[in-house]
Design an enzyme around this catalytic site. Sequence first.
Site, mmCIF file in Angstrom:
data_model
loop_
_atom_site.group_PDB
_atom_site.id
_atom_site.type_symbol
_atom_site.label_atom_id
_atom_site.label_comp_id
_atom_site.label_asym_id
_atom_site.label_seq_id
_atom_site.Cartn_x
_atom_site.Cartn_y
_atom_site.Cartn_z
ATOM 1 C CG HIS A 509 -1.718 1.224 1.450
ATOM 2 N ND1 HIS A 509 -3.065 1.274 1.214
ATOM 3 C CD2 HIS A 509 -1.374 2.463 1.900
ATOM 4 C CE1 HIS A 509 -3.523 2.483 1.490
ATOM 5 N NE2 HIS A 509 -2.513 3.231 1.918
ATOM 6 C CD GLU A 510 1.635 3.787 3.684
ATOM 7 O OE1 GLU A 510 1.951 4.827 3.071
ATOM 8 O OE2 GLU A 510 0.576 3.686 4.325
ATOM 9 C CG HIS A 513 0.460 6.390 -0.545
ATOM 10 N ND1 HIS A 513 -0.564 7.115 -1.101
ATOM 11 C CD2 HIS A 513 -0.054 5.818 0.582
ATOM 12 C CE1 HIS A 513 -1.644 6.996 -0.349
ATOM 13 N NE2 HIS A 513 -1.366 6.212 0.673
ATOM 14 C CG HIS A 516 0.272 8.913 -6.725
ATOM 15 N ND1 HIS A 516 -0.851 9.197 -5.968
ATOM 16 C CD2 HIS A 516 0.061 9.527 -7.915
ATOM 17 C CE1 HIS A 516 -1.691 9.930 -6.679
ATOM 18 N NE2 HIS A 516 -1.158 10.155 -7.858
#
Length: 733
Positions: A509-510, A513, A516
């Site tokens: 998940h991180e 980020h 991104h």
Amino acid sequence: MKSRLLATTMIAAMATACTTTQESDMATAGIPQVEDYNPEIPAATSVFAELSPLYMHAPQFDQVSDADWQGIIEEAIAIESAEIEAIANNPNPPTMANTLVAMERSGQVFGRAYSAFSQIVSANINDTIAATDEDLAPKIAAKTDAIYLNPQLFARVKAIYDNRAAMAMTPEDAMLLETTYQDFVHRGAELGAAEQTELRQINERLSSLSSQISQLITQGQNGASIVVTDRDELVGLSEGQIAAAAAAATAAGQDGHYILSVSNTTSVPMLSQLENREVRERLFRSSINRNQTGETTTLPMIRETIALRNRRAQLFGEPSHANWQMYDRMVSDPAQAIKFMSDMVPALRATQEREAAVLQARLEADGHDFTLAPWDWEYYAALVRQERYALDNEEIKQYFVVENVLEDGVFYMAGQLYGLTFEKRSDIPTYHPDVSVYTVLHDGEPIALFYFDPMQRESKRGGAWMSNFIEQSHLLGLRPVVTNTQNIAPPAPGQPALATWDDVTTMFHEFGHALHGIFANQQYPSLSGTNSARDWVEFPSQFHENFAAVPEVLQRYARHNETGEVIPNELVEAINRAGKFNQGHSFGEVIAASLLDMEWHSLDPNVAAPTDVMAFEAAALDRIGLRSDLVPPRYHTPYFRHIVEHGYDAGYYAYTWTEMLHHDAYSYVEANGGMNREMGDRIVSTFLGQGHSKTYEQMFRDFTGRDPRVEPLLEARGLIPGDTEPTGAQSAQ
């Protein structure tokens, strides 16, 4: 938290831009320049005065002492303030280049310094850093207000905005103009003088409260640990966990005892393992009662925070704080967000009832005659999960060595999808010895630096997040320098660091980020990478959780810490089978917290705010209608850090909204070839590399070819009637 974007670094992210753009490309039509303008700006003297000489301009953490930060940030504030005043007072007619682009150029010193400092505040705080943060918070708020409440500056922005139809702009130019104008209006540029004065006071006080509450939450979590004196009371924990608890006690001066820590969330992972019911209850109650009394209580500050937010909404004539706050979201209407979640409550409540019956029957099968309590739920859910799905979380954990998950799992996925490779570095100073640094290469070309800080410690706040030390920007020619931070339970001395399955998915998940930020490809830093709405920024991160369970990826990193054996297929199948089990708890705690957030922030600002925080929370949870007596919200109000510090006030729903987006988007991946480079290129070109250069709706449609559908989320959560997958709810019938 499963989240990236720290509220503290958002300010820095808005201010880290600089380069040149051709004046004639974006000038306001028909308005000539009248004179040369070279205002004098104070020179910076700190280590952040210029770009760092380190690789990719990584922060020079080794050049700054704790006592230095106060002066560094104050100097940076003064410099940015002078830069903004110079833009506002430019005697030349306003243009994109001499106003909006100049604003993007401003604040470079502040951005470099504050992005580094805010990470230390969150991940390696001490008394000096805490005091500095508390003192700086209102000064930074005042700096921000001085920008958005500057009448000369707003007049320039408005003149350009009103003339936009006559201007030649790129799509990103147009987005910059639109968002900048909206931000000024949202932050009070059109209020009267008296209202602006009060707004400044409110914002400064709220920033101070946010800093203080954050520190108290960290202290409350550390202080909520319980001491166990008898080893026999720890039956159910692994030998490694017991050794770690003993080491923690020794470090705290209680040799021979055992310290069990709470997590940042209400639920504590060890509740699923501890056989001793009294110890479970002690640990649970310590978790839910933190920050309510004594020196770490946050209740008076939360009361004041809610009252001030309501008064601010009143100044703007908004019906609630939520209406004021959600102006730039993918979901801009609070009623839509509330309905989206409330529509799931009946099915979720029914799931909780059925699962509770299953767990009650299971404890009675052991010969017990007590009624299921919240501290029992996860323990008996783990037993049912193990019996029904042959899934033992502690057994699975042996296959997840933290370093292997990162380098052989997360990095492998990034290589297969995006052509990324990673080289570990030893020449970049960090703020703590636990932190590792990697060069990120795309098809062999260096494009970013990545920091990884995985382990829990007392100097680190709870949760998980991504932040930027350096924002990508074509204006500056800067490449991204990003960091991921987690709170994985530390191992006993001499033992490998092992991750739970939740830790594993959080790592993916991180890193979503991080990707991104890594693939950001924007001209303007305020539109770059993760600088997007709360209910969009969690989409790329949750989307990448899916790849943790892709067999090709899983078999690379899931290897037993002692034997090196690849995780057996039966365990993988057990993980997959159990995916929809216990949704009454895992989804119920999130929806309860999300609706609790909206309850707090949908209050009528013309009515006095509640004075009894816990009474209001109890009534709100009753209105929400879930079984919060058995499944408490993921965060109770006194330690709901997301909505008092992280900027997720009236925004915690974003995790569920973006879960809908990611399930639907991943269904497109599965239907169109799965994890391969062609798919990765499409992901980057449609949303992962687009920052906020387009509307969120457009980016989703660009990837999937359609508007988002809620059905994949409901199916994944086992909430579709007639779903034939083996869920806890249905097998209970």
